[in-house]
Structures are given as structure tokens and as C-alpha cells.
Design a protein around this motif. Sequence first.
Motif, PDB file in Angstrom:
ATOM      1  N   UNK A 106      35.834   1.534  60.967  1.00 52.97           N
ATOM      2  CA  UNK A 106      34.643   2.481  60.424  1.00 52.97           C
ATOM      3  C   UNK A 106      34.770   3.952  60.320  1.00 52.97           C
ATOM      4  N   UNK A 107      35.005   4.365  58.820  1.00 51.03           N
ATOM      5  CA  UNK A 107      35.326   5.789  58.422  1.00 51.03           C
ATOM      6  C   UNK A 107      34.482   6.160  58.765  1.00 51.03           C
ATOM      7  N   UNK A 108      32.705   5.882  58.473  1.00 51.13           N
ATOM      8  CA  UNK A 108      31.768   6.377  58.382  1.00 51.13           C
ATOM      9  C   UNK A 108      31.510   7.169  59.399  1.00 51.13           C
ATOM     10  N   UNK A 109      31.723   6.743  61.007  1.00 56.92           N
ATOM     11  CA  UNK A 109      32.227   7.759  61.828  1.00 56.92           C
ATOM     12  C   UNK A 109      31.713   9.010  62.033  1.00 56.92           C
ATOM     13  N   UNK A 110      33.512   9.153  61.997  1.00 62.55           N
ATOM     14  CA  UNK A 110      34.127  10.132  61.536  1.00 62.55           C
ATOM     15  C   UNK A 110      33.314  10.990  59.845  1.00 62.55           C
ATOM     16  N   UNK A 111      32.986  10.725  59.053  1.00 61.91           N
ATOM     17  CA  UNK A 111      32.455  10.959  57.923  1.00 61.91           C
ATOM     18  C   UNK A 111      31.204  12.015  58.252  1.00 61.91           C
ATOM     19  N   UNK A 112      30.041  10.672  59.580  1.00 64.88           N
ATOM     20  CA  UNK A 112      29.027  12.017  59.753  1.00 64.88           C
ATOM     21  C   UNK A 112      29.156  13.231  60.518  1.00 64.88           C
ATOM     22  N   UNK A 113      30.487  12.740  62.076  1.00 57.87           N
ATOM     23  CA  UNK A 113      30.372  14.029  62.541  1.00 57.87           C
ATOM     24  C   UNK A 113      30.716  15.356  61.337  1.00 57.87           C
ATOM     25  N   UNK A 114      31.491  14.874  60.960  1.00 59.56           N
ATOM     26  CA  UNK A 114      32.027  15.624  60.115  1.00 59.56           C
ATOM     27  C   UNK A 114      31.106  16.797  58.857  1.00 59.56           C
ATOM     28  N   UNK A 115      29.543  15.177  58.998  1.00 62.12           N
ATOM     29  CA  UNK A 115      28.703  16.344  57.828  1.00 62.12           C
ATOM     30  C   UNK A 115      28.025  16.840  58.666  1.00 62.12           C
ATOM     31  N   UNK A 116      28.108  16.334  60.104  1.00 60.27           N
ATOM     32  CA  UNK A 116      27.148  17.675  61.416  1.00 60.27           C
ATOM     33  C   UNK A 116      27.420  18.322  61.581  1.00 60.27           C
ATOM     34  N   UNK A 117      28.786  18.471  61.972  1.00 62.36           N
ATOM     35  CA  UNK A 117      29.524  19.166  62.967  1.00 62.36           C
ATOM     36  C   UNK A 117      29.839  20.404  62.021  1.00 62.36           C
ATOM     37  N   UNK A 118      29.816  20.319  60.584  1.00 60.31           N
ATOM     38  CA  UNK A 118      30.431  21.666  59.707  1.00 60.31           C
ATOM     39  C   UNK A 118      29.177  22.694  59.389  1.00 60.31           C
ATOM     40  N   UNK A 119      28.173  22.438  60.463  1.00 56.30           N
ATOM     41  CA  UNK A 119      27.200  23.480  60.136  1.00 56.30           C
ATOM     42  C   UNK A 119      27.420  24.196  61.792  1.00 56.30           C
ATOM     43  N   UNK A 120      27.955  23.657  62.264  1.00 54.64           N
ATOM     44  CA  UNK A 120      29.017  24.400  63.457  1.00 54.64           C
ATOM     45  C   UNK A 120      29.988  24.915  63.069  1.00 54.64           C
ATOM     46  N   UNK A 121      30.623  24.464  62.815  1.00 52.78           N
ATOM     47  CA  UNK A 121      32.295  24.265  62.260  1.00 52.78           C
ATOM     48  C   UNK A 121      33.060  25.103  61.143  1.00 52.78           C
ATOM     49  N   UNK A 122      33.544  25.870  60.982  1.00 57.75           N
ATOM     50  CA  UNK A 122      33.492  26.031  58.826  1.00 57.75           C
ATOM     51  C   UNK A 122      34.873  25.867  59.353  1.00 57.75           C
ATOM     52  N   UNK A 123      35.894  26.085  60.306  1.00 54.25           N
ATOM     53  CA  UNK A 123      36.723  26.169  59.435  1.00 54.25           C
ATOM     54  C   UNK A 123      37.729  24.387  59.414  1.00 54.25           C
ATOM     55  N   UNK A 124      38.076  23.924  58.033  1.00 47.19           N
ATOM     56  CA  UNK A 124      38.308  22.612  57.963  1.00 47.19           C
ATOM     57  C   UNK A 124      39.417  22.677  59.063  1.00 47.19           C
ATOM     58  N   UNK A 125      40.293  22.512  59.415  1.00 48.56           N
ATOM     59  CA  UNK A 125      41.188  22.681  60.676  1.00 48.56           C
ATOM     60  C   UNK A 125      40.395  22.317  61.467  1.00 48.56           C
ATOM     61  N   UNK A 126      40.348  23.086  62.485  1.00 48.98           N
ATOM     62  CA  UNK A 126      38.867  23.606  63.716  1.00 48.98           C
ATOM     63  C   UNK A 126      38.131  22.126  63.423  1.00 48.98           C
ATOM     64  N   UNK A 127      37.748  22.108  62.340  1.00 46.52           N
ATOM     65  CA  UNK A 127      36.270  20.835  62.615  1.00 46.52           C
ATOM     66  C   UNK A 127      37.517  19.575  62.493  1.00 46.52           C
ATOM     67  N   UNK A 128      38.361  18.864  62.544  1.00 45.91           N
ATOM     68  CA  UNK A 128      39.373  18.142  62.285  1.00 45.91           C
ATOM     69  C   UNK A 128      38.886  18.380  63.668  1.00 45.91           C
ATOM     70  N   UNK A 129      39.886  18.825  64.280  1.00 46.68           N
ATOM     71  CA  UNK A 129      40.141  19.186  65.527  1.00 46.68           C
ATOM     72  C   UNK A 129      38.716  18.441  66.544  1.00 46.68           C
ATOM     73  N   UNK A 130      37.645  19.182  66.267  1.00 39.43           N
ATOM     74  CA  UNK A 130      36.166  18.889  66.982  1.00 39.43           C
ATOM     75  C   UNK A 130      36.019  17.101  66.909  1.00 39.43           C
ATOM     76  N   UNK A 131      35.905  16.986  66.130  1.00 33.98           N
ATOM     77  CA  UNK A 131      35.919  15.492  65.192  1.00 33.98           C
ATOM     78  C   UNK A 131      36.787  14.293  66.144  1.00 33.98           C
TER      79      UNK A 131
END
Length: 225
Positions: A106-131
Motif C-alpha cells: 500500500x504505497x499510500x502509507x509511505x506517501x502519507x508519512x512523507x506528506x506529513x513529516x516533510x513539514x518537520x524534515x526538509x532534507x530528502x534523504x533524512x525524510x526517507x530515513x524517517x519514513x
Amino acid sequence: MTTDIKKFSDLNGGAAAILKNQKIKRWILAVPLHDSKAVVEHAAKKAAIVRAKKLPYVDVDFQIIIQDRETFDADTWNHRMLLRRRIRPVVPEPTDDEIAVLSEGDQTLADNLRTKMVKRVSDPGELEDVVDDLLRVFVHSENAKDALRYMAPDAYEEVVRLISERLRRLRLGSRKLFGDPLDAEIDSLKAAILAAVPNLDPGAADTIALGAVSDWLMRCPLRLD
């Protein structure tokens, strides 16, 4: 008692180093049954010896006391027995394959996390680690709940009920995670779980609370701003 009090009174021992900033007033001997006058007399003698040493970490009113089951009221005793029956599910860390199955299923799960966490983590690489971390936390939590359901079905039902009630409150509210930052919400849920199931291992409660909040971020229309 004789052996331990000797160690306790040794200025060159570990107790002196650990307790150097304390003032110890009581040393307690816990026994299953206390019915010996001789033990009381021995304790009084040992306490007098300790007081005479005038140790810097010992209070002038230092005493040795003996306690058994009769010392505690029924509620206190039952609570202590409950804590001794600690529910501690052994849950392995999620594997990469488990995370891949969840993310790809269910790709939407990871996408939802990216959408919400990008407001806290701006670096793309770090964002993927957080997800990835949040996905792992969720899987770990689900595994912990499965283990809990097997070990203690009643405790499992109580935990699931609490999580459902908390999510219902969020949905009926502002749709924003109250208690932001997220740490406060996680701590609050963990405290509620341990209040309801006091003999649940705190580490397991922490894992379940983390996973529940991760699940809310993935599946529910909750904002972080």
C-alpha cells in the motif's frame, strides 16, 4: 544482614561511592515471615554499630528494620504481585522484507508519512530515513500486539480499546495531533496503556504507543501543523 551491612559500612566499598551525596535513614531486610525476636535484636545491634561510625552517607537516626508480608496492606501487596507477573513479550526487530511488503503493498502509507513529516524534515534523504523508521516502528508494534494477544488476551483487548478510544477522540477533535510535539502524544498513550495494564513491560508499552501514532500518521487525516 551481617554481610550486607559490613559492605554498606565500608568507606572503601562501592556503597560509599554510590551514596556519597545521600543520607540513608533506613536499611530494610525483607523476609517471607518475620517472627524472630533474635533477628530484631541483631538488627538493633548492627544499626548501632553503623551509627557509631558516623559515616557521611548515613543519617544520625539510621535504623535497620525487618518487613514481611504483614507490613503491607492487601492492595499494596496485590499490586506488587501483579508487577512481579510482568508481561514481557519478546518481539524481534522487523526485517527489511517485512518493511518492503508493507510499503509495496500500500504505497499510500509511505506517501502519507512523507506528506506529513516533510513539514518537520526538509532534507530528502533524512525524510526517507524517517519514513523507513516509522514503518519499522509500526511493524514492530503490530508484532508486539500479536505477541501480547497470545500471552495475555485480556491485556491485548485493553490495549486495543485504549488505542481505538484515543483515535476516536482525535477524529472528533481538530484532526490535529493534540499534545504536539509527537513525543507528548506518544508518552500520553504509553502512560494510559501502563495505567490500564500495570504489569505490561514498559518497553512493550513504548513500542505499542510508538506504533499506534505511526499508524495514525499513515492512515488518518491528522495534521501536524
